[in-house]
Design a protein around this motif. Sequence first.
Motif, PDB file in Angstrom:
ATOM      1  N   UNK A 135      37.879  -2.127  54.855  1.00  0.00           N
ATOM      2  CA  UNK A 135      39.045  -2.567  54.095  1.00  0.00           C
ATOM      3  C   UNK A 135      40.335  -2.307  54.885  1.00  0.00           C
ATOM      4  N   UNK A 136      40.480  -1.089  55.396  1.00  0.00           N
ATOM      5  CA  UNK A 136      41.678  -0.765  56.183  1.00  0.00           C
ATOM      6  C   UNK A 136      41.779  -1.681  57.395  1.00  0.00           C
ATOM      7  N   UNK A 137      40.667  -1.834  58.076  1.00  0.00           N
ATOM      8  CA  UNK A 137      40.647  -2.667  59.275  1.00  0.00           C
ATOM      9  C   UNK A 137      41.012  -4.113  58.947  1.00  0.00           C
ATOM     10  N   UNK A 138      40.478  -4.615  57.856  1.00  0.00           N
ATOM     11  CA  UNK A 138      40.773  -5.990  57.464  1.00  0.00           C
ATOM     12  C   UNK A 138      42.249  -6.149  57.103  1.00  0.00           C
ATOM     13  N   UNK A 139      42.798  -5.175  56.413  1.00  0.00           N
ATOM     14  CA  UNK A 139      44.227  -5.226  56.061  1.00  0.00           C
ATOM     15  C   UNK A 139      45.072  -5.307  57.327  1.00  0.00           C
ATOM     16  N   UNK A 140      44.746  -4.473  58.285  1.00  0.00           N
ATOM     17  CA  UNK A 140      45.535  -4.440  59.523  1.00  0.00           C
ATOM     18  C   UNK A 140      45.387  -5.750  60.292  1.00  0.00           C
ATOM     19  N   UNK A 141      44.166  -6.266  60.352  1.00  0.00           N
ATOM     20  CA  UNK A 141      43.953  -7.547  61.035  1.00  0.00           C
ATOM     21  C   UNK A 141      44.695  -8.677  60.334  1.00  0.00           C
ATOM     22  N   UNK A 142      44.605  -8.717  59.023  1.00  0.00           N
ATOM     23  CA  UNK A 142      45.278  -9.786  58.276  1.00  0.00           C
ATOM     24  C   UNK A 142      46.788  -9.693  58.463  1.00  0.00           C
ATOM     25  N   UNK A 143      47.282  -8.497  58.329  1.00  0.00           N
ATOM     26  CA  UNK A 143      48.729  -8.306  58.452  1.00  0.00           C
ATOM     27  C   UNK A 143      49.227  -8.718  59.838  1.00  0.00           C
ATOM     28  N   UNK A 144      48.431  -8.413  60.848  1.00  0.00           N
ATOM     29  CA  UNK A 144      48.827  -8.790  62.213  1.00  0.00           C
ATOM     30  C   UNK A 144      48.898 -10.304  62.357  1.00  0.00           C
ATOM     31  N   UNK A 145      48.182 -11.015  61.500  1.00  0.00           N
ATOM     32  CA  UNK A 145      48.203 -12.477  61.526  1.00  0.00           C
ATOM     33  C   UNK A 145      49.080 -13.022  60.394  1.00  0.00           C
ATOM     34  N   UNK A 146      50.091 -12.283  60.040  1.00  0.00           N
ATOM     35  CA  UNK A 146      51.046 -12.711  58.997  1.00  0.00           C
ATOM     36  C   UNK A 146      50.347 -12.972  57.664  1.00  0.00           C
ATOM     37  N   UNK A 147      49.468 -12.043  57.302  1.00  0.00           N
ATOM     38  CA  UNK A 147      48.768 -12.114  56.018  1.00  0.00           C
ATOM     39  C   UNK A 147      47.795 -13.280  55.915  1.00  0.00           C
ATOM     40  N   UNK A 148      47.230 -13.662  57.030  1.00  0.00           N
ATOM     41  CA  UNK A 148      46.178 -14.693  56.979  1.00  0.00           C
ATOM     42  C   UNK A 148      44.924 -14.113  56.339  1.00  0.00           C
ATOM     43  N   UNK A 149      44.104 -14.989  55.817  1.00  0.00           N
ATOM     44  CA  UNK A 149      42.822 -14.552  55.275  1.00  0.00           C
ATOM     45  C   UNK A 149      41.932 -14.046  56.404  1.00  0.00           C
ATOM     46  N   UNK A 150      41.273 -12.920  56.160  1.00  0.00           N
ATOM     47  CA  UNK A 150      40.270 -12.414  57.096  1.00  0.00           C
ATOM     48  C   UNK A 150      39.037 -11.990  56.315  1.00  0.00           C
ATOM     49  N   UNK A 151      37.919 -11.943  57.000  1.00  0.00           N
ATOM     50  CA  UNK A 151      36.705 -11.416  56.383  1.00  0.00           C
ATOM     51  C   UNK A 151      36.849  -9.906  56.250  1.00  0.00           C
ATOM     52  N   UNK A 152      36.470  -9.350  55.108  1.00  0.00           N
ATOM     53  CA  UNK A 152      36.586  -7.907  54.929  1.00  0.00           C
ATOM     54  C   UNK A 152      35.632  -7.167  55.857  1.00  0.00           C
ATOM     55  N   UNK A 153      34.430  -7.677  55.979  1.00  0.00           N
ATOM     56  CA  UNK A 153      33.392  -6.951  56.712  1.00  0.00           C
ATOM     57  C   UNK A 153      33.200  -7.499  58.117  1.00  0.00           C
ATOM     58  N   UNK A 154      34.164  -8.201  58.639  1.00  0.00           N
ATOM     59  CA  UNK A 154      34.008  -8.870  59.945  1.00  0.00           C
ATOM     60  C   UNK A 154      33.600  -7.883  61.037  1.00  0.00           C
TER      61      UNK A 154
END
Lengths: 370, 370, 370, 370
Positions: free
Chosen positions: B351-370
């Motif tokens: 979850x933390x990792x996905x939040x950081x990844x999404x935020x780095x992409x300007x809140x784009x959708x990301x897979x939670x468990x990627x």
Amino acid sequence: MSRHVPIRLGMVGGGAGAMIGNVHRIASRLDGQFELVAGALSSDPDRAAASAADAGIARSFTDFEEMARAEAGRDDGIQAVSVCTPNHLHFPVARAFLAQGIHVICDKPMTATLEEAQELAAIARSSNAMFVLTHNYSAYPMIRQARSMIARGDLGALRLVQVEYAQDWLTEDSDSKQASWRGDPAKAGAGGAIGDIGTHAFQLARFATGLRPERLAADLSSFVPGRRLDDNAHILMRYADGAKGMLWASQVAPGTENGLKLRVYGDKGGLEWQHEAPETLWFTPFGQPTQKLRRGGPGTVAGHSRVPPGHPEGYLEGFANLYSEAAEAIRTGRIPDTLPGIDDGLEGLHFIDACVRSNAADAAWVEVMA
Amino acid sequence: MSRHVPIRLGMVGGGAGAMIGNVHRIASRLDGQFELVAGALSSDPDRAAASAADAGIARSFTDFEEMARAEAGRDDGIQAVSVCTPNHLHFPVARAFLAQGIHVICDKPMTATLEEAQELAAIARSSNAMFVLTHNYSAYPMIRQARSMIARGDLGALRLVQVEYAQDWLTEDSDSKQASWRGDPAKAGAGGAIGDIGTHAFQLARFATGLRPERLAADLSSFVPGRRLDDNAHILMRYADGAKGMLWASQVAPGTENGLKLRVYGDKGGLEWQHEAPETLWFTPFGQPTQKLRRGGPGTVAGHSRVPPGHPEGYLEGFANLYSEAAEAIRTGRIPDTLPGIDDGLEGLHFIDACVRSNAADAAWVEVMA
Amino acid sequence: MSRHVPIRLGMVGGGAGAMIGNVHRIASRLDGQFELVAGALSSDPDRAAASAADAGIARSFTDFEEMARAEAGRDDGIQAVSVCTPNHLHFPVARAFLAQGIHVICDKPMTATLEEAQELAAIARSSNAMFVLTHNYSAYPMIRQARSMIARGDLGALRLVQVEYAQDWLTEDSDSKQASWRGDPAKAGAGGAIGDIGTHAFQLARFATGLRPERLAADLSSFVPGRRLDDNAHILMRYADGAKGMLWASQVAPGTENGLKLRVYGDKGGLEWQHEAPETLWFTPFGQPTQKLRRGGPGTVAGHSRVPPGHPEGYLEGFANLYSEAAEAIRTGRIPDTLPGIDDGLEGLHFIDACVRSNAADAAWVEVMA
Amino acid sequence: MSRHVPIRLGMVGGGAGAMIGNVHRIASRLDGQFELVAGALSSDPDRAAASAADAGIARSFTDFEEMARAEAGRDDGIQAVSVCTPNHLHFPVARAFLAQGIHVICDKPMTATLEEAQELAAIARSSNAMFVLTHNYSAYPMIRQARSMIARGDLGALRLVQVEYAQDWLTEDSDSKQASWRGDPAKAGAGGAIGDIGTHAFQLARFATGLRPERLAADLSSFVPGRRLDDNAHILMRYADGAKGMLWASQVAPGTENGLKLRVYGDKGGLEWQHEAPETLWFTPFGQPTQKLRRGGPGTVAGHSRVPPGHPEGYLEGFANLYSEAAEAIRTGRIPDTLPGIDDGLEGLHFIDACVRSNAADAAWVEVMA
């Protein structure tokens, strides 16, 4: 005495199935200040042994007199005892342990009769051991907060004290263990709802306001057919210095659970507190917005908090506050004035007695301490 | 193993002044199932010794590796250890004790990085010792009630999951001990508010609904100048089977304290729960009056109550539920599915990792468990 | 008579600055059932004229006797009159209009004295015109709901009626217009708080429960120095069939605003309602979860709603319910039993009288209707 | 123009059975500032006539164009018209009356499409007549209070705006009149929940904070099978000056009624308001106790109250505030900045358009005013 060595505790009453015995055990354990090592949890030998084993108690007795003597004779005997029996046993049990110099932490009401209360008061005053009465509601941090605010004059001169304690569990006839001894005058004493919860409401008002109750007029009822003690009490109160109040105690109000509520009004402000949301105290300085004071939050005095505001503390934590204060008192010999004791117990029995006298005279005014 | 012999417990971290260490100590003690006998409460020798003495801990260490070895070597060594350190130490500490076959009860988030979480998961799965993660909010009785009701279909097919956790203590820059390590990426990991409280909200929604989170879009902020980690997170969630949700975590919302709130809606009904009044669960079967369900009251499943309804239980009791479940699991070897563990910790780091990844992409959708 | 032609309404009292006059005007207008065309809003000619102009009233008088005669003599004269004066004028004003066959909608208490009330009752009973008493709180939809539920037995046999009405605006001495006539026995009658708000509480309990009050014991106080009428009343009530209750009315409780609260308990269930959140009625069938009943929502009877649940209706809408019921009654000649009238007014004066008698005897029990 | 002569009002739409038409009628009447004299309440002749008669309207039309011309041609023709039709008619109706110089009081959303909104804005700006948009929630006194407090800096620099509007009435498929046009894109426009209630939430946040919305990311859903417009919207917001927010609008959340809630947080304090208890505004200056501000009570600005604090005002009174402000504006020609108008309507359509654009791009960020 180091605060890091737990105080050795015993227990009388509180066998398996008893609600309040378990509460005392948890409360004694919560802050790590006590170690429960001996008990007479039941007069039935099998039940006593099983209950003790279940509670992890090393030394089990069936006779509290024998327990008092035996523990007093050991180097590692108990230093204090929790009394969790039905009301009629509070007196002989407390007497037995005080006689051995063992501190007593006793559930309320203090005794079954006013005469016993007076005798116990005399015994306690001449004893080296302490007597603590577990009026746990007055140990909630926000009640302590209310007491401080009232004492420093935040409400001005007090005028009104509205207190109530409403439950619904005796709405119908019940043969539960909890209900049966509470409904038996031989075990509960002269008070039903007034003894079981009315004394809590009475003490809470007294504790928070500091006002001396002078007269009361009590209209008691037993709504459930066949019930021998009151299950509802409507009481008018008159306190010293002209303050007045109402006290309602009921065990037949469907939809209420453990509805203890205190409201105090003076000529400069008002306070409201409800037990079921115990972390909040509503304070209104007259003419200003109402403030939501929260345990540990801005505008509150320190003390009696384990976790930051917003992490709910509740009933067990309040109960544990009394145990920790008792531990501190036992270690230091200094009894804080916030720790209920023999005088509070005596007042409680005067309250019950006054209610019964007033009710017998069709709710006429009577002196509380007559 | 008898439930009347306390389990021997150790603690790493949680020295004097630490909030969560004291919480773990109280929670472990509350039901009498643990005895705290060893600790490495601080890496500073004086502070470690003083903290241990203060907590009544017999064996004090300054090095957790040494503690793990020493305790494993004693017949009366600890059976379980509580990990109460800042986040970055969770991994090495847990690893050290698991390696010695000592059960681990660890605070959240499980580790500082996703890589550590994955490695710890592998270690835990091959260990005979248990790993428990103290997601305490999911141990509130009324959250357990919600989980049961959702699982049995009271809400029908789930559509919406609104969860939030709002605090205000980081509204301004703070140099308190609590604040400073949480604001330091080297100690807290990649998440600020998302790690500290967002993981709780994430897990609570997951626990209560059973829904698998699939994708998220996270807008993270650091409102306070100079702050290096997020202090506010606005997150859109998409769960399996078409359910959707919002997750708000904030530490800069003045007037909130510990404002965790969960609302779940399905095609047949809705549920609402708020942490600051944790004893109540509001249930609305669509088209019928809203019901106020109370811990231990009518319409609720049994379990996890110490006192009757209306006697407030709170944060410490919820935390203690986890400890008591852990004790039961340690004694029996059976881990109940309500006890958070390694998988929950791994999901939290995802979850933390996905939040950081999404935020780095300007809140784009990301897979939670990627 | 078509419901689309407004009823011609007059008003006595309620000049500029009067709170209740404006309330009556809005309430009469809200559902479009009345048109205010004549008034004697003040005995001061300038103030009367200015107030009438301000309220858009065509025909302004300074003398209510003259107004009654003049309006009765016109083809388009008023059909009904609202009486919004201080209490002592209710009687002569109502008498004057009833004598002319004009319907009277009168504020409470009905008169200043019990003797006037009895005389007015005799007049009203022999008049063709209707007398409506604006006990507006009993017109809240959820009070109507409570009345229906109690009448159909949802609570079983009634045992307890706890009612209170607490305000704080007279906590200190006040020379406001509102305060001054209410504190003057010549204008207010024998009751201070008991007349102004106690009668509302008394009527609300009576209306919702249908119970006949038999005896009461009243402890009245005037806490503010120099105040000639009571500003606080503590009252024990005994109703028919063994039900009992408490009634608290206060105008010196800082932090309360318009705190009318009703709780009713029977042997099968309980109800709670608070005026400051009037759209909700809490219902607990004993042994089941508490239900949150909402105006217009599931489980409620129809009627008296203008907007869907969740769109708050309040005080003015409740007041308007009475006006609309009065309009319907005027049009049809059928007076619904939910519309308070002369009997309610008479009971209110009996209540005040009983309180004063009881208080004079140190809160002894007295018959309410003696 | 004297404020004592009511303004002549017409109405288009709002025939029998329409909720919002009745609301407009009551609101226009409540303060006695309008008299409803003409209407085209339905395009069906019989229904139009019956509805007009029922509402006491003298001149009934079936064609709004004809009504606009006819009324403009009379000396006693209407001065203003209320537009209570389904959304797709707002534009042609408003255009017709503005063209005749008749003031328009229009329900929201202003039009069905952004193009119409832009065209209407151009028309309105060149007209002598006023255009008022009934965003009634922003007329609650405590929202006005919030706006004042934020404007004067009580919260400091704003950081967070959490707004939501949750209902449950579309949880299941419905063929009610209310539901059917709202679900038809030809009548409702491009927005379902976002148009019907999302625009209210959007405007409320905008009104209270003054913040300009810059970008949004919207995840729209149609949970009920067959539904063509959104019934749930999860939206991330970015405002000017770095403030951020969430907006949740739902019509499928069982147990909610009309759950509009606004929370605003700045670096110095926070505010919370809930529509279902609209008389209270919770204000927390950071580091101080939360204050309960009450309409008309201590610490609040004057204005927009009809009755003292504690006498609940609600939805109709809020709506009436807009009508009374409109009346004042019509009389004086001065439009207060608290009265929503054409710009607010245009922003609302930009909001809907942005939501649809963002959703089409899988909730990508889009400019609100693109």
